[in-house]
Design an enzyme around this catalytic site. Sequence first.
Site, PDB file in Angstrom:
ATOM      1  N   ASP A  48      -1.608  25.577  21.224  1.00 11.90           N
ATOM      2  CA  ASP A  48      -2.399  24.505  20.621  1.00 11.90           C
ATOM      3  C   ASP A  48      -2.586  24.772  19.132  1.00 11.90           C
ATOM      4  O   ASP A  48      -2.593  23.849  18.320  1.00 11.90           O
ATOM      5  CB  ASP A  48      -3.768  24.397  21.302  1.00 11.90           C
ATOM      6  CG  ASP A  48      -3.689  23.671  22.644  1.00 11.90           C
ATOM      7  OD1 ASP A  48      -2.810  22.804  22.790  1.00 11.90           O
ATOM      8  OD2 ASP A  48      -4.509  23.980  23.526  1.00 11.90           O
ATOM      9  N   GLY A  49      -2.745  26.044  18.784  1.00 13.46           N
ATOM     10  CA  GLY A  49      -2.900  26.432  17.382  1.00 13.46           C
ATOM     11  C   GLY A  49      -1.688  26.028  16.547  1.00 13.46           C
ATOM     12  O   GLY A  49      -1.830  25.612  15.399  1.00 13.46           O
ATOM     13  N   ASN A 125      -9.327  18.828  15.928  1.00 13.68           N
ATOM     14  CA  ASN A 125     -10.284  19.452  16.848  1.00 13.68           C
ATOM     15  C   ASN A 125     -11.732  19.289  16.370  1.00 13.68           C
ATOM     16  O   ASN A 125     -12.531  18.660  17.027  1.00 13.68           O
ATOM     17  CB  ASN A 125     -10.026  20.954  16.975  1.00 13.68           C
ATOM     18  CG  ASN A 125      -9.051  21.306  18.091  1.00 13.68           C
ATOM     19  OD1 ASN A 125      -8.697  20.459  18.900  1.00 13.68           O
ATOM     20  ND2 ASN A 125      -8.648  22.560  18.128  1.00 13.68           N
ATOM     21  N   SER A 167     -16.026  23.522  20.478  1.00  9.65           N
ATOM     22  CA  SER A 167     -17.178  22.746  20.919  1.00  9.65           C
ATOM     23  C   SER A 167     -17.618  23.113  22.338  1.00  9.65           C
ATOM     24  O   SER A 167     -18.815  23.239  22.629  1.00  9.65           O
ATOM     25  CB  SER A 167     -16.828  21.262  20.847  1.00  9.65           C
ATOM     26  OG  SER A 167     -17.875  20.476  21.315  1.00  9.65           O
ATOM     27  N   LYS A 168     -16.644  23.326  23.223  1.00 11.68           N
ATOM     28  CA  LYS A 168     -16.964  23.672  24.608  1.00 11.68           C
ATOM     29  C   LYS A 168     -17.631  25.044  24.681  1.00 11.68           C
ATOM     30  O   LYS A 168     -18.577  25.246  25.454  1.00 11.68           O
ATOM     31  CB  LYS A 168     -15.707  23.635  25.477  1.00 11.68           C
ATOM     32  CG  LYS A 168     -16.003  23.856  26.960  1.00 11.68           C
ATOM     33  CD  LYS A 168     -14.760  23.664  27.808  1.00 11.68           C
ATOM     34  CE  LYS A 168     -15.104  23.782  29.281  1.00 11.68           C
ATOM     35  NZ  LYS A 168     -15.660  25.104  29.649  1.00 11.68           N
ATOM     36  N   ALA A 188     -26.746  28.576  17.945  1.00 10.17           N
ATOM     37  CA  ALA A 188     -27.973  29.371  17.942  1.00 10.17           C
ATOM     38  C   ALA A 188     -29.080  28.833  17.042  1.00 10.17           C
ATOM     39  O   ALA A 188     -29.454  29.463  16.058  1.00 10.17           O
ATOM     40  CB  ALA A 188     -27.636  30.822  17.559  1.00 10.17           C
TER      41      ALA A 188
HETATM   42  P1  NAP Z   1      -7.204  30.792  18.052  1.00  7.91           P
HETATM   43  O1  NAP Z   1      -8.272  31.758  17.710  1.00  7.91           O
HETATM   44  O2  NAP Z   1      -5.885  31.259  18.509  1.00  7.91           O
HETATM   45  O3  NAP Z   1      -7.771  29.691  19.070  1.00  7.91           O
HETATM   46  C1  NAP Z   1      -8.702  29.952  20.025  1.00  7.91           C
HETATM   47  C2  NAP Z   1      -8.267  29.345  21.341  1.00  7.91           C
HETATM   48  O4  NAP Z   1      -8.542  27.935  21.342  1.00  7.91           O
HETATM   49  C3  NAP Z   1      -6.770  29.491  21.650  1.00  7.91           C
HETATM   50  O5  NAP Z   1      -6.659  29.892  22.997  1.00  7.91           O
HETATM   51  C4  NAP Z   1      -6.244  28.089  21.430  1.00  7.91           C
HETATM   52  O6  NAP Z   1      -5.112  27.819  22.215  1.00  7.91           O
HETATM   53  C5  NAP Z   1      -7.424  27.269  21.914  1.00  7.91           C
HETATM   54  N1  NAP Z   1      -7.482  25.859  21.513  1.00  7.91           N
HETATM   55  C6  NAP Z   1      -7.169  25.291  20.330  1.00  7.91           C
HETATM   56  N2  NAP Z   1      -7.403  23.973  20.371  1.00  7.91           N
HETATM   57  C7  NAP Z   1      -7.866  23.695  21.626  1.00  7.91           C
HETATM   58  C8  NAP Z   1      -8.264  22.496  22.288  1.00  7.91           C
HETATM   59  N3  NAP Z   1      -8.269  21.313  21.667  1.00  7.91           N
HETATM   60  N4  NAP Z   1      -8.665  22.596  23.573  1.00  7.91           N
HETATM   61  C9  NAP Z   1      -8.679  23.774  24.222  1.00  7.91           C
HETATM   62  N5  NAP Z   1      -8.308  24.934  23.657  1.00  7.91           N
HETATM   63  C10 NAP Z   1      -7.916  24.884  22.357  1.00  7.91           C
HETATM   64  O7  NAP Z   1      -7.020  29.828  16.766  1.00  7.91           O
HETATM   65  P2  NAP Z   1      -6.020  28.609  16.659  1.00  7.91           P
HETATM   66  O8  NAP Z   1      -4.976  28.701  17.705  1.00  7.91           O
HETATM   67  O9  NAP Z   1      -5.644  28.483  15.226  1.00  7.91           O
HETATM   68  O10 NAP Z   1      -6.948  27.356  17.027  1.00  7.91           O
HETATM   69  C11 NAP Z   1      -8.010  26.942  16.234  1.00  7.91           C
HETATM   70  C12 NAP Z   1      -9.022  26.374  17.166  1.00  7.91           C
HETATM   71  O11 NAP Z   1      -9.588  27.433  17.925  1.00  7.91           O
HETATM   72  C13 NAP Z   1     -10.201  25.701  16.512  1.00  7.91           C
HETATM   73  O12 NAP Z   1      -9.919  24.387  16.157  1.00  7.91           O
HETATM   74  C14 NAP Z   1     -11.264  25.824  17.583  1.00  7.91           C
HETATM   75  O13 NAP Z   1     -11.278  24.693  18.465  1.00  7.91           O
HETATM   76  C15 NAP Z   1     -10.850  27.030  18.394  1.00  7.91           C
HETATM   77  N6  NAP Z   1     -11.837  28.094  18.224  1.00  7.91           N
HETATM   78  C16 NAP Z   1     -12.597  28.420  19.288  1.00  7.91           C
HETATM   79  C17 NAP Z   1     -13.613  29.345  19.161  1.00  7.91           C
HETATM   80  C18 NAP Z   1     -14.458  29.662  20.358  1.00  7.91           C
HETATM   81  O14 NAP Z   1     -14.215  29.064  21.406  1.00  7.91           O
HETATM   82  N7  NAP Z   1     -15.416  30.552  20.239  1.00  7.91           N
HETATM   83  C19 NAP Z   1     -13.861  29.974  17.941  1.00  7.91           C
HETATM   84  C20 NAP Z   1     -13.051  29.621  16.880  1.00  7.91           C
HETATM   85  C21 NAP Z   1     -12.053  28.662  17.026  1.00  7.91           C
HETATM   86  P3  NAP Z   1      -3.670  28.469  21.913  1.00  7.91           P
HETATM   87  O15 NAP Z   1      -3.746  29.874  22.387  1.00  7.91           O
HETATM   88  O16 NAP Z   1      -2.753  27.628  22.752  1.00  7.91           O
HETATM   89  O17 NAP Z   1      -3.390  28.364  20.435  1.00  7.91           O
HETATM   90 MN    MN Z   2      -3.883  30.121  18.765  1.00 14.11          MN
END
Ligand code: NAP
Ligand code: MN
Length: 279
Positions: A48-49, A125, A167-168, A188
């Site tokens: 997804d990234g 996102n 968001s989740k 928080a």
């Molecule tokens: P990353 O640190 O590799 O991403 C975190 C995880 O989020 C990866 O497993 C990624 O999937 C997954 N992801 C991305 N978009 C998603 C979506 N729309 N629905 C479900 N899972 C999703 O960083 P990245 O790959 O560059 O992705 C950036 C995104 O990571 C941000 O937009 C944000 O949504 C998410 N993120 C999540 C957190 C958290 O949950 N605490 C914190 C920071 C960012 P892949 O492994 O397939 O890339």
């Molecule tokens: Mn990723």
Amino acid sequence: RSDMKIALVHNQTPETLSVAAKFKEMCLSEKIEIITDHPDLVVSIGGDGTLLSAFHKYEEQLNHVRFVGIHTGHLGFYTDWRTYELPELVESLKHDKGESVSYPLLDVRVKYADEEEETRYIALNEASLKKMDGTMVCDIYVKDELFETFRGDGLCVSTPTGSTGFSKSLGGAVIHPRTEAIQLTEMASVNNRIYRTLSSPMIIAKDEWIVIYPHKEDRLILSVDHLTFKKRSIERLVYRIAQERVHFARYRHTHFWDRVEDAFIGVKKNDRNERTKER
Ligand code: NAP
Ligand code: MN
């Protein structure tokens, strides 16, 4: 369409590199042109990234570009083609009739303290705002009305397709991407007699917008999808559903809730039916 032009965006894992090479070869033998400048279709190979990177690379061309995601590694939310399905995908490209599905995007306008003009960002996102050192304080308006004063680690505003991402993790609801809405979630929040926030995710309607006024002294970290910007003093941020939408090529349909079940519940339907019978 035989004249369809495709751009390729991929990550650098060994598996991805070999899939990308194979895909290019298959396109070549079908005379499907691979270019970078003005593609009709952007194929992302990775996670997804990777698709987020592809989206931002072509964010100026959203009105005529469609995206397709091939996943190496686990099944993603934007990536529904498996690497062994390349022949089927290439066949679909050859017979492409412009099939597509589109989803809402987030429009963010930021007024930095040291710049006259607003800077505009578009998110697939979410856009999040954080302060690493100490808590961030800001006034949150819905349309032109003050709603609350927030004190806490940060805030996140996400799209429906982003609702399964960051968001989740913040306790936000998973939103079907056919819904035209954006969701505000808190990180928080401090809640006491002085500071009080809603403390639950908030989903606003299509014709509404959210305005955040950080208290002046705060130097904040703004993230838009996978991109993080350096700490800057921000006067105001305005969030609304964007005019533009993102288009995905849809050669076949995957039910959204099946995808959600597969990613977060993960128990095969048959196993679950067995367990239900046992009860
Ligand atoms: P990353 O640190 O590799 O991403 C975190 C995880 O989020 C990866 O497993 C990624 O999937 C997954 N992801 C991305 N978009 C998603 C979506 N729309 N629905 C479900 N899972 C999703 O960083 P990245 O790959 O560059 O992705 C950036 C995104 O990571 C941000 O937009 C944000 O949504 C998410 N993120 C999540 C957190 C958290 O949950 N605490 C914190 C920071 C960012 P892949 O492994 O397939 O890339
Ligand atoms: Mn990723």
